[in-house]
Motif scaffolding. Sequence first.
Motif, mmCIF file in Angstrom:
data_model
loop_
_atom_site.group_PDB
_atom_site.id
_atom_site.type_symbol
_atom_site.label_atom_id
_atom_site.label_comp_id
_atom_site.label_asym_id
_atom_site.label_seq_id
_atom_site.Cartn_x
_atom_site.Cartn_y
_atom_site.Cartn_z
ATOM 1 N N ARG A 287 -4.383 22.589 4.056
ATOM 2 C CA ARG A 287 -5.366 21.804 4.802
ATOM 3 C C ARG A 287 -4.996 20.321 4.815
ATOM 4 N NH1 ARG A 287 -11.295 24.384 3.156
ATOM 5 N NH2 ARG A 287 -10.978 26.389 4.217
ATOM 6 N N TRP A 288 -4.460 19.837 3.704
ATOM 7 C CA TRP A 288 -4.057 18.430 3.618
ATOM 8 C C TRP A 288 -2.953 18.140 4.629
ATOM 9 C CZ3 TRP A 288 0.716 16.492 1.451
ATOM 10 C CH2 TRP A 288 0.754 15.104 1.389
ATOM 11 N N GLU A 290 -2.329 19.845 7.381
ATOM 12 C CA GLU A 290 -2.883 19.971 8.729
ATOM 13 C C GLU A 290 -3.623 18.708 9.133
ATOM 14 O OE1 GLU A 290 -5.241 23.475 8.565
ATOM 15 O OE2 GLU A 290 -3.565 24.848 8.976
ATOM 16 N N GLU A 291 -4.357 18.119 8.163
ATOM 17 C CA GLU A 291 -5.064 16.862 8.453
ATOM 18 C C GLU A 291 -4.076 15.741 8.728
ATOM 19 O OE1 GLU A 291 -7.594 16.171 5.134
ATOM 20 O OE2 GLU A 291 -9.011 17.764 5.648
ATOM 21 N N LYS A 292 -2.943 15.740 8.002
ATOM 22 C CA LYS A 292 -1.921 14.726 8.241
ATOM 23 C C LYS A 292 -1.318 14.870 9.640
ATOM 24 C CE LYS A 292 -1.609 12.455 4.290
ATOM 25 N NZ LYS A 292 -1.744 10.973 4.202
ATOM 26 N N GLU A 293 -1.189 16.124 10.104
ATOM 27 C CA GLU A 293 -0.592 16.364 11.422
ATOM 28 C C GLU A 293 -1.520 15.892 12.540
ATOM 29 O OE1 GLU A 293 0.339 20.456 11.627
ATOM 30 O OE2 GLU A 293 2.070 20.340 10.295
ATOM 31 N N THR A 294 -2.848 16.064 12.333
ATOM 32 C CA THR A 294 -3.811 15.693 13.365
ATOM 33 C C THR A 294 -4.231 14.233 13.275
ATOM 34 O OG1 THR A 294 -5.625 16.467 11.930
ATOM 35 C CG2 THR A 294 -4.713 18.029 13.521
ATOM 36 N N ALA A 295 -3.901 13.561 12.155
ATOM 37 C CA ALA A 295 -4.320 12.159 11.976
ATOM 38 C C ALA A 295 -3.529 11.231 12.905
ATOM 39 C CB ALA A 295 -4.124 11.746 10.535
#
Length: 295
Positions: A287-288, A290-295
């Motif tokens: 999840r971390w 994935e959040e970095k990819e969408t940030a």
Amino acid sequence: MSTQTPSRRREAITGLLFLLPVLVIFGAFKFIPILGAAGMSLTRYRLNGDVTFIGGDNYARLLADANFWHSVGVTFLYVALFVPATIVVSLGGAMLLNAVAGGATGIFRALLFVPYLCSFVLAGIVWSWIFRTDGPVNAALHELQLGPVHFLTGKQLLVLASLAVVSVWKGFGYSMLVFLAGLKAQPAEVYEAAVLDGASPRQVFLRITLPLLKPVFFFVLVMETIIGFQVFDTIYVMTGGGPARASFSITYFLYDAGFKFLDFGYAAAIGVALFLIVLVLSILQRRWLEEKETA
């Protein structure tokens, strides 16, 4: 009504047949033992074969056991030292190999991969000698008037850092090759365009190399985290869980419960707890990223 054509169904069946041996092996040596351990954790299992169902008593005992929580803290501290160091060394080695041209790449790759082929027991014995008070490292520090340093008998952070050094040296070769494969798969035209636009090496690394390596990075991160939580051989050979339980990891706690005190049901509960910890951490890491990819 199925929309699959006969040819697609045949392809699917053929694919499953090719996968079947792997699935059978995985089930026999992974899935079934996990279920067996989960079932054993609900029992009082004696060496003579007597089994008594006790429900969740082992887990209640585990949650109240100070030794368990101490081993969890030790393991998390070790993983916090081991995983980042392994990723940095592996990625650095992969980038160096990727920059080497010609047949020399294969030679350097083989040399850097050699420690991975060595057993943890042998590595532990060799590094125990290296880290000894009268060993070569302390001899060099003595010449610099900085020693002696008690690498394996001193404070907890130093002991765990020393163990992490051994594990990084022993195991970085595998992750290095994974990173190298990821680097080789990156499109050269992206780098050529970045150079033409005047990007610095630092900008290329941060804006192109790392983003393109995210799937590889996630794989290495999860694998090295699992390896870190399963550390046992190095500790068993080099410190025996000491000094004063400074290196008393979860797996060493499991070993003590199962093979020293012959409390197999409790040891199985420790194993299940370790499995759940690693599973939760893997999900959080995913999840971390994935959040970095969408940030």
